[in-house]
Design a protein around this motif. Sequence first.
Motif, PDB file in Angstrom:
ATOM      1  N   ALA A  49       0.703  -1.062  -0.001  1.00  9.41           N
ATOM      2  CA  ALA A  49      -0.147   0.101   0.074  1.00  9.41           C
ATOM      3  C   ALA A  49       0.949   1.214  -0.042  1.00  9.41           C
ATOM      4  CB  ALA A  49      -0.959  -0.099   1.200  1.00  9.41           C
ATOM      5  N   LEU A  50       1.739   1.139   0.930  1.00 10.30           N
ATOM      6  CA  LEU A  50       2.698   2.324   0.711  1.00 10.30           C
ATOM      7  C   LEU A  50       3.717   2.606  -0.555  1.00 10.30           C
ATOM      8  CD1 LEU A  50       4.241   2.292   4.395  1.00 10.30           C
ATOM      9  CD2 LEU A  50       2.742   3.704   3.603  1.00 10.30           C
ATOM     10  N   MET A  51       3.913   1.431  -0.957  1.00  8.24           N
ATOM     11  CA  MET A  51       4.668   1.672  -2.390  1.00  8.24           C
ATOM     12  C   MET A  51       3.869   1.889  -3.485  1.00  8.24           C
ATOM     13  SD  MET A  51       6.527  -1.235  -4.538  1.00  8.24           S
ATOM     14  CE  MET A  51       7.322  -1.878  -3.283  1.00  8.24           C
ATOM     15  N   ALA A  52       2.610   1.667  -3.495  1.00 14.80           N
ATOM     16  CA  ALA A  52       1.525   2.084  -4.350  1.00 14.80           C
ATOM     17  C   ALA A  52       1.317   3.784  -4.319  1.00 14.80           C
ATOM     18  CB  ALA A  52       0.126   1.491  -4.399  1.00 14.80           C
ATOM     19  N   ARG A  53       1.078   4.092  -3.041  1.00 15.19           N
ATOM     20  CA  ARG A  53       0.901   5.389  -2.901  1.00 15.19           C
ATOM     21  C   ARG A  53       2.115   6.462  -3.422  1.00 15.19           C
ATOM     22  NH1 ARG A  53       0.990   7.677   3.115  1.00 15.19           N
ATOM     23  NH2 ARG A  53       0.482   9.835   2.533  1.00 15.19           N
ATOM     24  N   ARG A  54       3.320   5.852  -3.059  1.00 16.14           N
ATOM     25  CA  ARG A  54       4.474   6.612  -3.464  1.00 16.14           C
ATOM     26  C   ARG A  54       4.500   6.809  -4.872  1.00 16.14           C
ATOM     27  NH1 ARG A  54       9.429   3.767  -1.078  1.00 16.14           N
ATOM     28  NH2 ARG A  54       7.702   3.004   0.291  1.00 16.14           N
ATOM     29  N   ARG A  55       4.115   5.936  -5.823  1.00 15.20           N
ATOM     30  CA  ARG A  55       4.262   5.970  -6.994  1.00 15.20           C
ATOM     31  C   ARG A  55       3.281   7.032  -7.745  1.00 15.20           C
ATOM     32  NH1 ARG A  55       5.707  -0.144  -8.923  1.00 15.20           N
ATOM     33  NH2 ARG A  55       7.704  -0.259  -7.943  1.00 15.20           N
ATOM     34  N   SER A  56       2.192   7.516  -6.991  1.00  9.81           N
ATOM     35  CA  SER A  56       1.077   8.161  -7.834  1.00  9.81           C
ATOM     36  C   SER A  56       1.761   9.604  -8.108  1.00  9.81           C
ATOM     37  CB  SER A  56      -0.034   8.318  -6.958  1.00  9.81           C
ATOM     38  OG  SER A  56       0.213   8.974  -5.721  1.00  9.81           O
ATOM     39  N   ALA A  57       1.220  10.397  -9.181  1.00  6.43           N
ATOM     40  CA  ALA A  57       2.303  11.593  -9.421  1.00  6.43           C
ATOM     41  C   ALA A  57       0.812  12.449  -9.860  1.00  6.43           C
ATOM     42  CB  ALA A  57       2.907  11.509 -10.806  1.00  6.43           C
ATOM     43  N   VAL A  58       0.886  13.948  -9.653  1.00  7.68           N
ATOM     44  CA  VAL A  58       0.275  14.716 -10.042  1.00  7.68           C
ATOM     45  C   VAL A  58       0.743  15.696 -10.966  1.00  7.68           C
ATOM     46  CG1 VAL A  58      -1.151  16.767  -9.063  1.00  7.68           C
ATOM     47  CG2 VAL A  58      -1.010  14.704  -7.796  1.00  7.68           C
ATOM     48  N   SER A  59       0.139  15.990 -12.088  1.00  7.63           N
ATOM     49  CA  SER A  59       0.719  16.784 -13.176  1.00  7.63           C
ATOM     50  C   SER A  59      -0.233  17.968 -13.340  1.00  7.63           C
ATOM     51  CB  SER A  59       1.040  16.016 -14.452  1.00  7.63           C
ATOM     52  OG  SER A  59       1.188  16.716 -15.503  1.00  7.63           O
ATOM     53  N   THR A  60       0.232  19.222 -13.433  1.00  7.05           N
ATOM     54  CA  THR A  60      -0.318  20.361 -13.583  1.00  7.05           C
ATOM     55  C   THR A  60      -0.036  21.028 -14.700  1.00  7.05           C
ATOM     56  OG1 THR A  60      -0.808  20.439 -11.094  1.00  7.05           O
ATOM     57  CG2 THR A  60      -1.378  22.233 -12.566  1.00  7.05           C
ATOM     58  N   GLU A  61      -0.882  21.563 -15.586  1.00  8.61           N
ATOM     59  CA  GLU A  61      -0.299  22.472 -16.806  1.00  8.61           C
ATOM     60  C   GLU A  61      -0.744  23.768 -16.675  1.00  8.61           C
ATOM     61  OE1 GLU A  61      -0.489  22.044 -21.647  1.00  8.61           O
ATOM     62  OE2 GLU A  61       0.075  20.318 -20.305  1.00  8.61           O
ATOM     63  N   HIS A  62      -0.218  24.685 -16.955  1.00 12.65           N
ATOM     64  CA  HIS A  62      -0.729  26.194 -16.920  1.00 12.65           C
ATOM     65  C   HIS A  62      -0.676  26.832 -18.181  1.00 12.65           C
ATOM     66  CE1 HIS A  62      -1.782  26.053 -12.711  1.00 12.65           C
ATOM     67  NE2 HIS A  62      -0.673  25.719 -12.547  1.00 12.65           N
ATOM     68  N   ARG A  63      -1.508  27.443 -18.984  1.00 11.60           N
ATOM     69  CA  ARG A  63      -1.075  28.186 -20.220  1.00 11.60           C
ATOM     70  C   ARG A  63      -1.625  29.404 -20.010  1.00 11.60           C
ATOM     71  NH1 ARG A  63      -2.791  24.088 -25.360  1.00 11.60           N
ATOM     72  NH2 ARG A  63      -1.443  22.320 -24.518  1.00 11.60           N
ATOM     73  N   ARG A  64      -0.775  30.320 -20.551  1.00  9.06           N
ATOM     74  CA  ARG A  64      -0.986  31.919 -20.372  1.00  9.06           C
ATOM     75  C   ARG A  64      -0.449  32.599 -21.337  1.00  9.06           C
ATOM     76  NH1 ARG A  64       0.839  32.645 -13.917  1.00  9.06           N
ATOM     77  NH2 ARG A  64      -0.929  31.577 -13.244  1.00  9.06           N
ATOM     78  N   THR A  65      -1.255  33.599 -22.046  1.00  8.28           N
ATOM     79  CA  THR A  65      -1.056  34.374 -22.959  1.00  8.28           C
ATOM     80  C   THR A  65      -0.616  35.556 -22.565  1.00  8.28           C
ATOM     81  OG1 THR A  65      -2.335  32.960 -24.458  1.00  8.28           O
ATOM     82  CG2 THR A  65      -1.611  35.114 -25.284  1.00  8.28           C
ATOM     83  N   ASP A  66       0.554  36.192 -22.916  1.00  8.15           N
ATOM     84  CA  ASP A  66       1.300  37.544 -22.764  1.00  8.15           C
ATOM     85  C   ASP A  66       0.390  38.560 -23.572  1.00  8.15           C
ATOM     86  OD1 ASP A  66       2.370  39.569 -21.664  1.00  8.15           O
ATOM     87  OD2 ASP A  66       4.421  39.170 -22.644  1.00  8.15           O
ATOM     88  N   PRO A  67      -0.176  39.531 -22.826  1.00  5.66           N
ATOM     89  CA  PRO A  67      -1.201  40.361 -23.760  1.00  5.66           C
ATOM     90  C   PRO A  67      -0.421  41.613 -24.496  1.00  5.66           C
ATOM     91  CG  PRO A  67      -1.253  40.758 -21.313  1.00  5.66           C
ATOM     92  CD  PRO A  67      -0.499  39.597 -21.563  1.00  5.66           C
ATOM     93  N   VAL A  68       0.940  41.696 -24.008  1.00  2.00           N
ATOM     94  CA  VAL A  68       1.660  42.574 -24.743  1.00  2.00           C
ATOM     95  C   VAL A  68       2.206  42.075 -25.969  1.00  2.00           C
ATOM     96  CG1 VAL A  68       3.553  44.131 -24.506  1.00  2.00           C
ATOM     97  CG2 VAL A  68       2.287  43.973 -22.724  1.00  2.00           C
ATOM     98  N   SER A  69       3.240  40.988 -25.897  1.00  2.00           N
ATOM     99  CA  SER A  69       3.813  40.486 -26.990  1.00  2.00           C
ATOM    100  C   SER A  69       3.079  39.345 -27.600  1.00  2.00           C
ATOM    101  CB  SER A  69       5.167  39.644 -26.411  1.00  2.00           C
ATOM    102  OG  SER A  69       4.728  38.694 -25.541  1.00  2.00           O
ATOM    103  N   GLY A  70       1.779  38.844 -27.086  1.00  2.00           N
ATOM    104  CA  GLY A  70       1.064  37.764 -27.646  1.00  2.00           C
ATOM    105  C   GLY A  70       1.753  36.334 -27.656  1.00  2.00           C
ATOM    106  N   GLU A  71       2.869  36.081 -26.821  1.00  2.00           N
ATOM    107  CA  GLU A  71       3.350  34.750 -26.687  1.00  2.00           C
ATOM    108  C   GLU A  71       2.584  33.873 -25.851  1.00  2.00           C
ATOM    109  OE1 GLU A  71       7.308  34.801 -25.119  1.00  2.00           O
ATOM    110  OE2 GLU A  71       7.987  36.445 -26.425  1.00  2.00           O
TER     111      GLU A  71
END
Length: 81
Positions: A49-71
């Motif tokens: 149970a501890l090994m299975a818990r240790r292997r879990s991962a959380v992935s977060t992705e943030h997308r932003r657009t710069d209003p000045v340059s449009g990047e």
Amino acid sequence: MSIGFGIFLFAVGAIMAFAVNVSLDWIELSTIGYILMAAGAVTVIIGIALMARRRSAVSTEHRRTDPVSGESVTRRESDVI
């Protein structure tokens, strides 16, 4: 480490419960063997149970657009729990 120790406890308990034919007046070795086997099984379950818990991962992705340059900027984070 806990899985290996659990297997060790289970093996020692099985030896004491089934293979040792020594009779002592003050202790019952087969009962101690069964107790060690149960403790080994619980230790293996907790280790898995501890090994299975240790292997879990959380992935977060943030997308932003710069209003000045449009990047478009993408930021990715990965946390292993």
